[in-house]
Motif scaffolding. Structure first.
Motif, PDB file in Angstrom:
ATOM      1  N   ASP A   1       3.407  94.177 -11.247  1.00  0.00           N
ATOM      2  CA  ASP A   1       2.223  93.322 -11.153  1.00  0.00           C
ATOM      3  C   ASP A   1       2.013  92.659 -12.503  1.00  0.00           C
ATOM      4  OD1 ASP A   1      -0.178  92.084 -10.814  1.00  0.00           O
ATOM      5  OD2 ASP A   1      -1.296  93.869 -10.218  1.00  0.00           O
ATOM      6  N   ILE A   2       2.350  91.385 -12.582  1.00  0.00           N
ATOM      7  CA  ILE A   2       2.250  90.625 -13.830  1.00  0.00           C
ATOM      8  C   ILE A   2       1.257  89.487 -13.625  1.00  0.00           C
ATOM      9  CG2 ILE A   2       3.480  89.287 -15.567  1.00  0.00           C
ATOM     10  CD1 ILE A   2       4.397  92.191 -15.407  1.00  0.00           C
ATOM     11  N   GLY A   3       0.088  89.622 -14.232  1.00  0.00           N
ATOM     12  CA  GLY A   3      -0.932  88.584 -14.098  1.00  0.00           C
ATOM     13  C   GLY A   3      -1.356  88.354 -12.665  1.00  0.00           C
ATOM     14  N   GLY A   4      -1.381  89.437 -11.880  1.00  0.00           N
ATOM     15  CA  GLY A   4      -1.799  89.313 -10.486  1.00  0.00           C
ATOM     16  C   GLY A   4      -0.687  88.886  -9.540  1.00  0.00           C
ATOM     17  N   LYS A   5       0.520  88.718 -10.058  1.00  0.00           N
ATOM     18  CA  LYS A   5       1.654  88.327  -9.226  1.00  0.00           C
ATOM     19  C   LYS A   5       2.762  89.362  -9.332  1.00  0.00           C
ATOM     20  CE  LYS A   5       0.852  83.329  -9.663  1.00  0.00           C
ATOM     21  NZ  LYS A   5       1.453  82.029 -10.077  1.00  0.00           N
ATOM     22  N   SER A   6       3.538  89.491  -8.265  1.00  0.00           N
ATOM     23  CA  SER A   6       4.670  90.410  -8.242  1.00  0.00           C
ATOM     24  C   SER A   6       5.867  89.724  -8.882  1.00  0.00           C
ATOM     25  CB  SER A   6       4.975  90.807  -6.792  1.00  0.00           C
ATOM     26  OG  SER A   6       6.058  91.694  -6.738  1.00  0.00           O
ATOM     27  N   TYR A   7       6.450  90.370  -9.895  1.00  0.00           N
ATOM     28  CA  TYR A   7       7.494  89.696 -10.674  1.00  0.00           C
ATOM     29  C   TYR A   7       8.471  90.739 -11.214  1.00  0.00           C
ATOM     30  CZ  TYR A   7       8.971  85.585 -13.438  1.00  0.00           C
ATOM     31  OH  TYR A   7       9.649  84.501 -13.955  1.00  0.00           O
ATOM     32  N   SER A   8       9.717  90.325 -11.429  1.00  0.00           N
ATOM     33  CA  SER A   8      10.751  91.241 -11.927  1.00  0.00           C
ATOM     34  C   SER A   8      11.493  90.620 -13.101  1.00  0.00           C
ATOM     35  CB  SER A   8      11.755  91.570 -10.815  1.00  0.00           C
ATOM     36  OG  SER A   8      12.517  90.411 -10.493  1.00  0.00           O
ATOM     37  N   PHE A   9      12.201  91.459 -13.849  1.00  0.00           N
ATOM     38  CA  PHE A   9      13.054  90.941 -14.916  1.00  0.00           C
ATOM     39  C   PHE A   9      14.133  90.027 -14.339  1.00  0.00           C
ATOM     40  CE2 PHE A   9      11.370  94.656 -17.198  1.00  0.00           C
ATOM     41  CZ  PHE A   9      11.104  94.100 -18.437  1.00  0.00           C
ATOM     42  N   SER A  10      14.653  90.389 -13.184  1.00  0.00           N
ATOM     43  CA  SER A  10      15.675  89.574 -12.541  1.00  0.00           C
ATOM     44  C   SER A  10      15.164  88.166 -12.261  1.00  0.00           C
ATOM     45  CB  SER A  10      16.129  90.239 -11.232  1.00  0.00           C
ATOM     46  OG  SER A  10      17.059  89.434 -10.555  1.00  0.00           O
ATOM     47  N   GLU A  11      13.940  88.079 -11.730  1.00  0.00           N
ATOM     48  CA  GLU A  11      13.356  86.762 -11.463  1.00  0.00           C
ATOM     49  C   GLU A  11      13.076  86.016 -12.755  1.00  0.00           C
ATOM     50  OE1 GLU A  11      10.652  86.911  -7.567  1.00  0.00           O
ATOM     51  OE2 GLU A  11      10.262  88.583  -8.939  1.00  0.00           O
ATOM     52  N   ALA A  12      12.608  86.735 -13.762  1.00  0.00           N
ATOM     53  CA  ALA A  12      12.321  86.091 -15.037  1.00  0.00           C
ATOM     54  C   ALA A  12      13.584  85.487 -15.636  1.00  0.00           C
ATOM     55  CB  ALA A  12      11.712  87.099 -16.010  1.00  0.00           C
ATOM     56  N   ALA A  13      14.708  86.205 -15.525  1.00  0.00           N
ATOM     57  CA  ALA A  13      15.970  85.692 -16.042  1.00  0.00           C
ATOM     58  C   ALA A  13      16.419  84.456 -15.270  1.00  0.00           C
ATOM     59  CB  ALA A  13      17.041  86.777 -15.967  1.00  0.00           C
ATOM     60  N   SER A  14      16.274  84.490 -13.949  1.00  0.00           N
ATOM     61  CA  SER A  14      16.655  83.338 -13.124  1.00  0.00           C
ATOM     62  C   SER A  14      15.784  82.126 -13.450  1.00  0.00           C
ATOM     63  CB  SER A  14      16.534  83.679 -11.641  1.00  0.00           C
ATOM     64  OG  SER A  14      17.435  84.708 -11.283  1.00  0.00           O
ATOM     65  N   ASP A  15      14.471  82.346 -13.589  1.00  0.00           N
ATOM     66  CA  ASP A  15      13.558  81.239 -13.912  1.00  0.00           C
ATOM     67  C   ASP A  15      13.878  80.649 -15.278  1.00  0.00           C
ATOM     68  OD1 ASP A  15      12.283  81.648 -11.511  1.00  0.00           O
ATOM     69  OD2 ASP A  15      10.564  82.718 -12.367  1.00  0.00           O
ATOM     70  N   ALA A  16      14.185  81.517 -16.246  1.00  0.00           N
ATOM     71  CA  ALA A  16      14.512  81.045 -17.595  1.00  0.00           C
ATOM     72  C   ALA A  16      15.806  80.231 -17.584  1.00  0.00           C
ATOM     73  CB  ALA A  16      14.637  82.226 -18.547  1.00  0.00           C
ATOM     74  N   ASP A  17      16.780  80.646 -16.784  1.00  0.00           N
ATOM     75  CA  ASP A  17      18.027  79.890 -16.670  1.00  0.00           C
ATOM     76  C   ASP A  17      17.766  78.498 -16.106  1.00  0.00           C
ATOM     77  OD1 ASP A  17      19.584  81.890 -17.720  1.00  0.00           O
ATOM     78  OD2 ASP A  17      20.211  82.694 -15.780  1.00  0.00           O
ATOM     79  N   ARG A  18      16.949  78.433 -15.063  1.00  0.00           N
ATOM     80  CA  ARG A  18      16.653  77.126 -14.446  1.00  0.00           C
ATOM     81  C   ARG A  18      15.897  76.211 -15.400  1.00  0.00           C
ATOM     82  NH1 ARG A  18      16.122  80.310  -9.671  1.00  0.00           N
ATOM     83  NH2 ARG A  18      13.903  80.710 -10.124  1.00  0.00           N
ATOM     84  N   ALA A  19      15.086  76.812 -16.275  1.00  0.00           N
ATOM     85  CA  ALA A  19      14.312  76.019 -17.231  1.00  0.00           C
ATOM     86  C   ALA A  19      15.135  75.620 -18.454  1.00  0.00           C
ATOM     87  CB  ALA A  19      13.082  76.796 -17.680  1.00  0.00           C
ATOM     88  N   GLY A  20      16.363  76.120 -18.529  1.00  0.00           N
ATOM     89  CA  GLY A  20      17.216  75.788 -19.657  1.00  0.00           C
ATOM     90  C   GLY A  20      16.917  76.584 -20.913  1.00  0.00           C
TER      91      GLY A  20
END
Length: 313
Positions: A177-196
């Motif tokens: 639970d990160i800031g009221g949302k469900s989130y994982s390190f895996s998702e964070a890595a994928s999002d960071a890759d897409r953002a460059g």
């Protein structure tokens, strides 16, 4: 830490002296924690030659050795090619900057527990590798720093032992639970890759099996692993080319472990107490603070007529 294949003729007196000296010089703990003589007493005379080979192969990592391997793993990040590729300055200055800026966190079980061994190694990083207290975060805090603050400082997971690699991959994929949302390190890595702005993530365990390393690489792309010591598949008691046994005794030794395990009522599977060890890793290792479930139960099982070699705290 290479293990030479033993000779078929194991010197009994030399093995006895080795066990005695290991305890005397505090490489092994007192008999209340590791009792080679009592463990060998579990075996019938005909089985003793094979039992001695099994004992001879057992690797015990005391606190000092484990800590040294862990610090080596942490420092080994600086020789990884992906780490160097991100830096173009003086390697010593770059390492100092990296170490002062990285967030350190640790692997946890499904229900985080203060007894999780990752806590021990976060403190070891503070006490022996120059990491400040402020850099040590629990997984939720580390993920919040990435997701909420947009922090792209390197993240280093620390640990003692990687067997199957499942605990790391589960931590990596677990939704918090990160800031009221469900989130994982895996998702964070994928999002960071897409953002460059890709995440820089490392995992530094003291000891790691090749099986666990391959599992993590497959399920957690982008995570770079620096281990103090890597155990390849031949450290498995049941591997066809196992280094635990002399070449001529591999089949006999494996048959002995299977026979005695079944006689003790241990399941013939790869569960925590299965005779092959967790995930079938079939190891012969122990640490001062725990004996991994990847170690075959014959070393750690306790019953009315079976005394364990190693006793956990």
């Amino acid at each position: 830490m290479p293990l030479d294949r033993p000779s078929q003729e194991l010197n009994v007196a030399l093995l006895s002296e080795k066990c005695s000296d290991f305890a005397k010089f505090q490489i092994w703990p007192l008999r209340t924690r590791l009792d080679a003589r009592a463990w060998l007493g579990n075996f019938q005379d005909d089985d003793l030659p094979l039992a001695r080979h099994l004992l001879n192969a057992f690797m015990y990592f005391n606190d000092d050795l484990t800590r040294q391997l862990f610090v080596a793993a942490l420092q080994g990040i600086g020789v990884l090619q992906p780490w160097r590729a991100r830096r173009r300055g003086n390697i010593f200055d770059d390492w100092s900057t990296f170490l002062q800026s990285a967030s350190l966190t640790y692997v946890t079980g499904e229900i985080p527990n203060p007894a999780d061994s990752g806590h021990l190694f976060a403190r070891a990083a503070r006490d022996h590798a120059g990491v400040s207290e402020e850099q040590i975060l629990n997984p939720v805090e580390a993920l919040e720093r990435i997701a909420i603050r947009g922090d792209r400082s390197p993240v280093v997971f620390v640990d003692d032992f990687v067997g199957s690699g499942d605990q790391f991959t589960e931590t990596w994929e677990r939704r918090y639970d990160i800031g009221g949302k469900s989130y994982s390190f895996s998702e964070a890595a994928s999002d960071a890759d897409r953002a460059g702005t890709p995440l820089e993530v490392y995992y530094a365990p003291a000891v790691c099996t090749m099986y666990g390393l391959d599992n993590i690489k497959r399920r957690c792309p982008g995570v770079e692993i620096s281990a103090g010591n890597i155990l390849d598949q031949r450290y498995n008691v049941f591997h066809p080319d196992s280094l635990v046994w002399p070449a001529e005794l591999v089949a006999d030794g494996q048959a002995l472990v299977r026979r005695l395990s079944v006689a003790l009522g241990l399941p013939e599977d790869e569960s925590e107490w299965g005779l092959f060890g967790y995930h079938g890793l079939g190891l012969a290792i122990g640490f001062a603070h725990k004996t991994p479930d990847a170690t075959i139960p014959l070393f750690r099982y306790r019953a009315e007529h079976w005394r364990p070699l190693v006793k956990d705290v």
